[in-house]
Write an enzyme that holds these catalytic residues in place. Structure first.
Site, PDB file in Angstrom:
ATOM      1  N   LYS A 104       0.863  -0.862   0.348  1.00 45.31           N
ATOM      2  CA  LYS A 104      -0.232  -0.261   0.131  1.00 45.31           C
ATOM      3  C   LYS A 104       1.008   1.183   0.453  1.00 45.31           C
ATOM      4  O   LYS A 104       1.950   1.415   0.992  1.00 45.31           O
ATOM      5  CB  LYS A 104      -0.949   0.439   1.879  1.00 45.31           C
ATOM      6  CG  LYS A 104      -2.379   0.513   0.930  1.00 45.31           C
ATOM      7  CD  LYS A 104      -2.865   0.393   2.350  1.00 45.31           C
ATOM      8  CE  LYS A 104      -4.308   0.975   2.249  1.00 45.31           C
ATOM      9  NZ  LYS A 104      -4.969   0.864   3.723  1.00 45.31           N
TER      10      LYS A 104
HETATM   11  C1  E4P Z   1      -8.280   1.569   3.493  1.00 40.66           C
HETATM   12  O1  E4P Z   1      -7.687   0.718   2.982  1.00 40.66           O
HETATM   13  C2  E4P Z   1      -8.419   2.680   5.086  1.00 40.66           C
HETATM   14  O2  E4P Z   1      -7.821   1.243   5.783  1.00 40.66           O
HETATM   15  C3  E4P Z   1      -9.246   2.496   5.669  1.00 40.66           C
HETATM   16  O3  E4P Z   1     -10.777   2.266   4.628  1.00 40.66           O
HETATM   17  C4  E4P Z   1      -9.546   3.510   6.594  1.00 40.66           C
HETATM   18  O4  E4P Z   1     -10.386   3.650   6.829  1.00 40.66           O
HETATM   19  P1  E4P Z   1     -11.393   4.480   7.876  1.00 40.66           P
HETATM   20  O5  E4P Z   1     -11.694   6.439   7.160  1.00 40.66           O
HETATM   21  O6  E4P Z   1     -12.375   4.537   8.314  1.00 40.66           O
HETATM   22  O7  E4P Z   1      -9.832   5.657   9.162  1.00 40.66           O
END
Ligand code: E4P
Length: 222
Positions: A85
């Site tokens: 990522k």
């Molecule tokens: C995506 O890969 C992120 O980990 C995640 O969806 C972030 O979500 P949040 O805004 O609830 O922290």
């Protein structure tokens, strides 16, 4: 539509994987820090990768291209199903190209506009992650990014998958599915909510009550 679980919780991942409800997992530094505590985060990721067959996103924390590529290559060694990522930055896009050339899968995170998604796809990302909930939180229509990205990717036959992220409730899942997002990554509580409907509970209660009455009548008649 594929469902990923957006967590590093081994308990939640085991539950969802055993129930056959998920096709992969996404983590981020916040989620991993919460789960790992004093443990080595690499060990936690290894454990997650053994619990699910599908892709497991693991995020780099370096901000420069070389650092991202180095860290990403190390993360990819943890297991075959690791997806690296990478944040949506200029340095990140160079890293995505290099990692893709080296045969690694990437997920470009922290996307907040459809044009960021397009740039990530052109760089060779396997997934792009528009954050719906965080856009909603600041008064924008998060789902518009998914809608626009779907049209753009279809216009140019881009193979990059649209991964709807920062999902807060079941309606987000329904809308993303109707638009044609390839994946939705869900917190465990949202995944659990997808299974539920009060009329299902009420209907089941009624069916069982009627059946038990019949059994009681049959017993009484003997
Ligand atoms: C995506 O890969 C992120 O980990 C995640 O969806 C972030 O979500 P949040 O805004 O609830 O922290």
């Amino acid at each position: 539509m594929k469902f990923f679980l957006d967590t590093a919780s081994l308990k939640d991942i085991s539950w969802a994987a055993q129930a056959g409800l998920i096709d992969g997992v996404t983590t981020n530094p916040t989620l991993l820090a919460k789960q790992a505590g004093d443990l080595d985060p690499r060990d936690v990721l290894k454990e997650i990768c053994s619990l699910v067959e599908g892709p497991v996103s693991a995020e780099v924390v370096a901000l420069d291209t070389d650092g991202m590529v180095r860290e990403g290559s190390e993360l990819a060694k943890i297991a075959d199903n690791i997806v690296v990522k990478i944040p949506m930055t200029e340095a990140g896009m160079v890293a995505v190209r290099r990692l893709a050339t080296d045969g690694m899968k990437t997920n470009v995170t922290l996307c907040f506009s459809s044009v960021q998604c397009l740039i990530a796809a052109k760089a060779g990302a396997t997934y792009v992650s528009p954050f719906i909930g965080r856009l909603d939180d600041v008064g924008q229509e998060g789902m518009d990014v998914i809608r626009e990205a779907r049209v753009i990717f279809d216009n140019y036959q881009l193979a990059t998958e649209i991964l709807a992220a920062s999902i807060r409730h079941p309606r987000h899942v329904v809308e993303a599915a109707m638009i044609g997002a390839d994946v939705a990554t869900l917190p465990a509580d949202v995944l659990k909510k997808l299974l539920l409907h009060p009329l299902t509970d009420r209907g089941l209660e009624q069916f069982l009550a009627d059946w038990n009455q019949r059994v009681a009548r049959a017993k009484a008649a003997v």
